[in-house]
Design an enzyme around this catalytic site. Structure first.
Site, PDB file in Angstrom:
ATOM      1  CG  HIS A 188      -9.726   4.823   3.391  1.00 48.60           C
ATOM      2  ND1 HIS A 188      -8.526   5.478   3.399  1.00 48.60           N
ATOM      3  CD2 HIS A 188     -10.404   5.261   4.486  1.00 48.60           C
ATOM      4  CE1 HIS A 188      -8.487   6.289   4.452  1.00 48.60           C
ATOM      5  NE2 HIS A 188      -9.621   6.192   5.115  1.00 48.60           N
ATOM      6  CG  HIS A 246      -4.704   2.490   5.727  1.00 48.22           C
ATOM      7  ND1 HIS A 246      -6.039   2.494   6.036  1.00 48.22           N
ATOM      8  CD2 HIS A 246      -4.588   3.157   4.563  1.00 48.22           C
ATOM      9  CE1 HIS A 246      -6.700   3.154   5.099  1.00 48.22           C
ATOM     10  NE2 HIS A 246      -5.836   3.557   4.192  1.00 48.22           N
ATOM     11  CG  HIS A 288      -1.850   1.197   1.253  1.00 53.79           C
ATOM     12  ND1 HIS A 288      -3.206   1.067   1.330  1.00 53.79           N
ATOM     13  CD2 HIS A 288      -1.623   2.531   1.187  1.00 53.79           C
ATOM     14  CE1 HIS A 288      -3.782   2.252   1.323  1.00 53.79           C
ATOM     15  NE2 HIS A 288      -2.834   3.170   1.239  1.00 53.79           N
ATOM     16  CG  ASP A 326      -1.446   4.960   3.985  1.00 50.03           C
ATOM     17  OD1 ASP A 326      -1.541   5.355   2.809  1.00 50.03           O
ATOM     18  OD2 ASP A 326      -2.209   5.341   4.897  1.00 50.03           O
ATOM     19  CE  LYS A 381      -7.887   2.335  -0.552  1.00 48.42           C
ATOM     20  NZ  LYS A 381      -6.717   3.151  -0.247  1.00 48.42           N
ATOM     21  CG  HIS A 436      -0.639   7.181  -1.060  1.00 44.30           C
ATOM     22  ND1 HIS A 436      -1.866   7.300  -1.670  1.00 44.30           N
ATOM     23  CD2 HIS A 436      -0.872   6.541   0.112  1.00 44.30           C
ATOM     24  CE1 HIS A 436      -2.798   6.768  -0.899  1.00 44.30           C
ATOM     25  NE2 HIS A 436      -2.219   6.289   0.189  1.00 44.30           N
TER      26      HIS A 436
END
Ligand code: NCD
Ligand code: ZN
Length: 350
Positions: free
Chosen positions: A138, A176, A15, A249, A101, A17
């Site tokens: 999420h 997360h 995971h 994350d 996602k 970004h």
């Protein structure tokens, strides 16, 4: 006996970004240095909603890699209420998109295009269940009447439990996770329901938000929770249970976007990711369980081969820089100006 050296199969980040453009170029080296693969989040502006966009984004990531890097980005699609089920068929047929996602609209950075009402995407979830494409969640509600510290627990009760019943074969990752409630739910589920855990949620509790004053660089989504939850996450991560695996994350934001009224959510941890996880596992006296969490459980869930090469960590402390460049600005990383107990010393042992 204290262990001072640890050699493990190269890990992956399930995971992450990476952003885009100059920001992507600023951060990619940190991840590519230690991880073989990463699941790349699609919350760009505009979001990555189609396979064609994901493939373009993948090419931009590959083009920004340091010379000689063999890092592999694994792409995701951003689920919206207008995603056609046909896009799932295209995703499954591609060799670049590995998951979809779900962001609840308004939960976090660039989630405006997310889902307002889960039932609106049932046809897409049906297609994902049928074509066996994992859903990455999420897992937070955004209702203003729910306490921000309860967003994950309420999501599990209101949405995840019904989703499990409606789509029993759908592979899901609760991303997360931050609570004891999430640990219990995932632990009790079949192994096609899994969870990622960040290094920051293993190392920090919500006191870190207010240590000596407001600490915007410790603000992330889902927000840090109380110590009992951190302890439950650490127990789960270090237990050897294959439901739980590494997902940093890591979410870079320019310093000025965090040190402001209405600052952005996200911690930057890619610069020291595996080292921070090693600290957490060391604290729990379970360094022997790091390899399975970081390098085995993720590929097993995604049905990808485990990596073959190895990486070496040593108990050699180093001081994290105060900031790293981020496009035209800077980013303040986790532990800025402070010490991290472990160092990755060799990343190229065959
Ligand atoms: C992420 C980001 O900045 O993109 N922020 C965060 O706090 N984790 C989005 C997300 O994963 O929620
Ligand atoms: Zn994220």
């Amino acid at each position: 006996m204290t262990l001072s050296r640890l050699e493990i199969i190269r890990p992956d980040d399930w995971h992450l970004h990476l952003r885009d453009g100059d920001a992507l170029a600023s951060v990619i080296g940190h991840t590519a240095r230690q991880f073989a693969r990463a699941i790349v989040m699609p919350n760009l502006k505009p979001p990555v909603t189609t396979v064609a966009q994901a493939e373009d984004y993948r090419r931009r990531i590959l083009a920004s890699l340091p010379a000689g890097s063999r890092f592999q980005p694994l792409m995701t699609l951003y689920l919206t209420e207008t995603t056609p089920p046909a896009e799932i068929v295209r995703a499954k047929a591609s060799d670049s998109v590995v998951a979809v996602k779900y962001y609840p609209a308004g939960a976090t950075t660039n989630s405006q295009s997310g889902v307002r009402e889960l039932s609106h995407v049932y046809p897409v979830l049906e297609a994902m269940e049928k074509h066996d494409l994992p859903l990455l969640l999420h897992g937070e509600v955004t209702d203003p009447d729910i306490d921000i510290f309860d967003r994950e627990r309420v999501f599990i009760e209101r949405h995840l439990m019904p989703l499990r019943e409606k789509f029993p074969a759908l592979r899901m990752v609760l991303e997360h996770i931050t609570t004891h409630d999430a640990v219990q739910f995932v632990h009790a589920a079949p192994t096609h329901v899994a969870a990622t855990i960040t290094a920051h949620h293993l190392l920090l509790n919500r006191n870190a938000l207010f240590e000596g004053g407001m600490r915007p660089h410790n603000y992330c989504a889902p927000i840090l929770k109380r110590e009992t939850h951190r302890a439950a996450l650490l127990q789960a991560a270090t237990s050897g249970d294959p439901h739980f695996f590494l997902g940093t994350d890591s979410a870079p934001h320019p310093r000025e976007a965090k040190e402001t009224d209405c600052g952005c959510a996200g911690l930057y941890t890619a610069h020291a990711a595996l080292e921070l996880y090693a600290e957490a596992f060391d604290q729990a006296g379970r360094l022997d369980k790091l390899e399975a969490f970081a390098s085995f459980h993720g590929p097993d869930f995604y049905r990808l081969p485990r990596n073959a090469d190895r990486i070496v960590l040593e108990r050699t402390p180093w001081i994290v820089p105060e900031e790293y460049p981020l496009a035209g600005s800077t980013c303040k990383p986790m532990r800025a100006g402070e010490s991290v107990a472990w160092s990755v010393v060799d990343t190229a042992i065959a």
